[in-house]
Design a protein around this motif. Sequence first.
Motif, short mmCIF file in Angstrom:
data_model
loop_
_atom_site.label_atom_id
_atom_site.label_comp_id
_atom_site.label_asym_id
_atom_site.label_seq_id
_atom_site.Cartn_x
_atom_site.Cartn_y
_atom_site.Cartn_z
N ASN A 34 0.75 -1.36 -0.05
CA ASN A 34 -0.05 -0.08 -0.01
C ASN A 34 0.90 1.35 -0.04
O ASN A 34 1.15 1.96 1.22
N ARG A 35 1.35 1.51 -1.16
CA ARG A 35 2.39 2.56 -1.27
C ARG A 35 1.70 3.87 -2.27
O ARG A 35 1.14 3.47 -3.11
N LYS A 36 1.94 4.91 -1.85
CA LYS A 36 1.59 6.44 -2.36
C LYS A 36 3.13 7.03 -3.10
O LYS A 36 3.92 6.87 -1.96
N PHE A 37 2.74 7.39 -4.23
CA PHE A 37 3.96 8.13 -4.85
C PHE A 37 3.56 9.45 -5.16
O PHE A 37 3.43 9.77 -6.40
N PRO A 38 3.57 10.32 -3.96
CA PRO A 38 3.22 11.91 -4.51
C PRO A 38 4.14 12.30 -5.60
O PRO A 38 5.34 12.00 -5.71
N PRO A 39 3.56 13.71 -6.21
CA PRO A 39 4.71 14.46 -7.16
C PRO A 39 5.94 14.71 -6.61
O PRO A 39 6.89 14.98 -7.20
N SER A 40 5.99 15.07 -5.13
CA SER A 40 7.15 15.35 -4.49
C SER A 40 8.34 14.47 -4.39
O SER A 40 9.44 14.83 -4.25
N GLY A 41 8.26 13.21 -4.81
CA GLY A 41 9.12 12.23 -4.72
C GLY A 41 9.24 11.26 -3.80
O GLY A 41 10.12 10.65 -3.59
N THR A 42 8.47 11.87 -2.80
CA THR A 42 8.51 10.74 -1.37
C THR A 42 7.47 9.58 -2.06
O THR A 42 6.74 9.52 -2.56
N VAL A 43 7.79 8.73 -1.22
CA VAL A 43 7.18 7.31 -1.09
C VAL A 43 6.55 7.03 0.15
O VAL A 43 7.27 7.13 1.09
N SER A 44 5.49 6.90 0.31
CA SER A 44 4.72 6.73 1.74
C SER A 44 4.03 5.31 1.66
O SER A 44 3.18 4.90 0.73
N THR A 45 4.34 4.30 2.46
CA THR A 45 4.01 3.24 2.59
C THR A 45 3.23 3.06 3.89
O THR A 45 3.65 3.12 4.89
N LEU A 46 1.98 2.82 3.78
CA LEU A 46 1.21 2.28 4.91
C LEU A 46 1.52 0.81 5.42
O LEU A 46 1.21 0.13 4.71
N ILE A 47 1.75 0.92 6.66
CA ILE A 47 1.97 -0.34 7.38
C ILE A 47 0.84 -0.90 8.32
O ILE A 47 0.50 -1.87 8.10
N ASP A 65 -6.83 -6.54 7.38
CA ASP A 65 -5.59 -6.04 7.03
C ASP A 65 -5.68 -4.52 7.14
O ASP A 65 -5.96 -4.03 5.98
N MET A 66 -5.26 -4.02 8.13
CA MET A 66 -5.51 -2.55 8.43
C MET A 66 -4.21 -1.88 7.65
O MET A 66 -4.43 -0.84 7.55
N GLY A 67 -3.54 -2.51 7.20
CA GLY A 67 -2.29 -1.95 6.31
C GLY A 67 -2.86 -1.68 4.79
O GLY A 67 -2.25 -1.12 4.04
#
Length: 165
Positions: A34-47, A65-67
Motif C-alpha cells: 500500500n504505497r503512494k507516490f506523490p509528485p514530491s518524490g516521496t514514497v509513503s507506505t502504509l504499514i 488487514d489494516m495496512g
Amino acid sequence: MSEEKPDHEPVRRVVTGHDSSKVAKVLIDAPATNRKFPPSGTVSTLIWASDRTPADNAIGEDAEDMGARMLGTAPPPNGTRFTVNDFLPGNTGVMHRTDTVDYIMVLSGEIDMVMDDSTVKLKAGDVMVQRGTNHAWVNRGTEVARVAFVLIDAKPLGIGKPVTG
C-alpha cells in the motif's frame, strides 16, 4: 496502491496475530504494497492503522488487514496511522500540520524538519515526538532518508488549517 518504482526498496511487513486456537503466529510476512507516490518524490507506505482506541486485536486469521486501507495523511478519528516514508535527496516538502501526536524514527539517511522559525536535523537512529506543529520534511542530503511515522489522533489545537485527509 501504486506500481513499484525502482528507486525505492519495499518495506518488509510482518504482522502477527492468533489463529482460531489462540496460538500466536505470523499472519503476514511480505513486502508492504500500500504505497503512494506523490509528485514530491516521496514514497509513503502504509504499514498499519487503527480506527479506535483501544485497537482491535481480534483472534483469527481473517482479521482485516489494516495496512490495506486507503487513508490520507491524518489517522482515522480516535485512531493511528503507521507509515514508512522514503524522501529522495532534494525533496523540499510542503508546510503542513496535523491534529496528531507523531512518533518519528529515522531509519536511514538524514532529514530536516523545518518549522515556523527553526529547523532540526535528524539522522539515522534519532527519534522525535512531534506535537501538532507546522512543519515540512526536507532532504538536503545525498541519499534517500527512510523515516517511520506513527500518527496518533489528538485534540485539535485550533491553529491554522490542519491536514485532515
